[in-house]
Design a protein around this motif. Structure first.
Motif, PDB file in Angstrom:
ATOM      1  N   GLY A  11     -25.135 -61.844-129.481  1.00  0.00           N
ATOM      2  CA  GLY A  11     -24.029 -60.901-129.653  1.00  0.00           C
ATOM      3  C   GLY A  11     -24.564 -59.484-129.735  1.00  0.00           C
ATOM      4  O   GLY A  11     -25.672 -59.179-129.264  1.00  0.00           O
ATOM      5  N   GLU A  12     -23.777 -58.634-130.372  1.00  0.00           N
ATOM      6  CA  GLU A  12     -24.094 -57.201-130.368  1.00  0.00           C
ATOM      7  C   GLU A  12     -24.842 -56.789-131.645  1.00  0.00           C
ATOM      8  O   GLU A  12     -26.033 -56.497-131.608  1.00  0.00           O
ATOM      9  N   ALA A  13     -24.150 -56.817-132.747  1.00  0.00           N
ATOM     10  CA  ALA A  13     -24.724 -56.376-134.025  1.00  0.00           C
ATOM     11  C   ALA A  13     -23.854 -56.922-135.150  1.00  0.00           C
ATOM     12  O   ALA A  13     -22.668 -57.190-134.937  1.00  0.00           O
ATOM     13  N   PRO A  57     -24.678 -64.215-138.535  1.00  0.00           N
ATOM     14  CA  PRO A  57     -23.902 -63.626-137.445  1.00  0.00           C
ATOM     15  C   PRO A  57     -22.521 -64.282-137.300  1.00  0.00           C
ATOM     16  O   PRO A  57     -22.360 -65.470-137.593  1.00  0.00           O
ATOM     17  N   PHE A  58     -21.579 -63.514-136.818  1.00  0.00           N
ATOM     18  CA  PHE A  58     -20.254 -64.030-136.442  1.00  0.00           C
ATOM     19  C   PHE A  58     -19.623 -64.888-137.532  1.00  0.00           C
ATOM     20  O   PHE A  58     -19.371 -66.078-137.338  1.00  0.00           O
ATOM     21  N   VAL A  59     -19.392 -64.274-138.692  1.00  0.00           N
ATOM     22  CA  VAL A  59     -18.708 -65.000-139.765  1.00  0.00           C
ATOM     23  C   VAL A  59     -17.295 -64.459-140.024  1.00  0.00           C
ATOM     24  O   VAL A  59     -16.568 -65.011-140.833  1.00  0.00           O
ATOM     25  N   ASN A  88     -18.686 -58.246-142.491  1.00  0.00           N
ATOM     26  CA  ASN A  88     -18.826 -59.583-143.093  1.00  0.00           C
ATOM     27  C   ASN A  88     -20.239 -60.133-142.920  1.00  0.00           C
ATOM     28  O   ASN A  88     -20.798 -60.756-143.816  1.00  0.00           O
ATOM     29  N   GLU A  89     -20.799 -59.898-141.730  1.00  0.00           N
ATOM     30  CA  GLU A  89     -22.134 -60.415-141.423  1.00  0.00           C
ATOM     31  C   GLU A  89     -23.183 -59.727-142.294  1.00  0.00           C
ATOM     32  O   GLU A  89     -24.118 -60.362-142.786  1.00  0.00           O
ATOM     33  N   ASP A  90     -23.004 -58.410-142.485  1.00  0.00           N
ATOM     34  CA  ASP A  90     -23.916 -57.633-143.328  1.00  0.00           C
ATOM     35  C   ASP A  90     -23.877 -58.154-144.772  1.00  0.00           C
ATOM     36  O   ASP A  90     -24.898 -58.224-145.450  1.00  0.00           O
TER      37      ASP A  90
HETATM   38  N1  URA Z   1     -20.016 -59.141-133.521  1.00  0.00           N
HETATM   39  C1  URA Z   1     -21.250 -59.357-133.025  1.00  0.00           C
HETATM   40  O1  URA Z   1     -21.560 -58.991-131.902  1.00  0.00           O
HETATM   41  N2  URA Z   1     -22.112 -59.988-133.800  1.00  0.00           N
HETATM   42  C2  URA Z   1     -21.830 -60.433-135.015  1.00  0.00           C
HETATM   43  O2  URA Z   1     -22.688 -61.017-135.659  1.00  0.00           O
HETATM   44  C3  URA Z   1     -20.529 -60.206-135.505  1.00  0.00           C
HETATM   45  C4  URA Z   1     -19.637 -59.561-134.747  1.00  0.00           C
END
Ligand code: URA
Length: 192
Positions: free
Chosen positions: A42-44, A55-57, A48-50
């Motif tokens: 993904g991107e960053a 990732p992607f939570v 929530n992820e921080d």
């Molecule tokens: N979007 C992303 O690209 N990565 C993540 O971890 C969360 C949202």
């Protein structure tokens, strides 16, 4: 590999290669099974992820999990998910090119150790960094290209699908194509 993988994940928390270290709660290494041959990028991390270190939570992650489930993929079982940039850009802005450049070595190390057969780029930031600087998601999504012995495919970012639900069927087609490709080149992933 697990010891080294673990150490790299721990060392990441000390990373100060770019300014994002000043505003992060924690760096987000990734989630999944490091024995897999399928890597999602993904991107960053977002807010929530921080906070949660995975990732992607958030909402987009829930959508991603639901779509993955349809094709028998599961972050707890048979894939790995990470991001181009490991620390949250403030206000969820796009990562700056110098932040991606500073961070990419972490992803290179992950890729070296994981040795994926297939990489799936989620969204424009990932696909333009990994596949082709001119990659256009709307035009080239779902197409596999080989680079350095790895099959790569770009598809819609789940957050984009939340904004444009009319693109969900196309994204699902991409994942069905991914399932076929996994069965062709690394069927063992479905045994994990
Ligand atoms: N979007 C992303 O690209 N990565 C993540 O971890 C969360 C949202």
């Amino acid at each position: 590999m697990n010891g080294l993988w673990q150490k790299m994940a721990e060392d990441l928390q000390k990373c100060e290669k770019c300014g994002l270290c000043k505003t992060r709660t924690q760096a987000v290494w990734g989630v999944g099974n490091p024995e897999t041959k399928v890597l999602f990028i993904g991107e960053a991390p977002g807010k929530n992820e921080d906070e949660q270190g995975e990732p992607f939570v958030g909402r987009s992650g829930q959508l991603l999990d639901k779509m993955l489930q349809v094709v028998g993929l599961d972050r707890k079982k048979n894939i790995y998910i990470t991001n181009i940039v490991k620390c949250r850009p403030p206000e969820n802005r796009d990562p700056h090119p110098e932040e991606s450049a500073a961070c990419i070595e972490h992803l290179r190390e992950q890729t070296r150790l994981l040795a994926p057969k297939i990489i799936v780029c989620l969204g424009r930031i990932s696909a333009t960094r990994i596949i082709d600087p001119n990659f256009k998601v709307t035009r080239q999504h779902g197409q596999f290209i080989e680079k350095g012995g790895i099959l790569m495919m770009g598809t819609f970012h789940p957050a984009a699908l939340l904004r444009n639900p009319n693109q969900k069927p196309a994204a699902m087609e991409d994942l069905l194509a991914l399932r076929d490709k996994i069965r062709e080149v690394c069927p063992e992933v479905y045994e994990l």
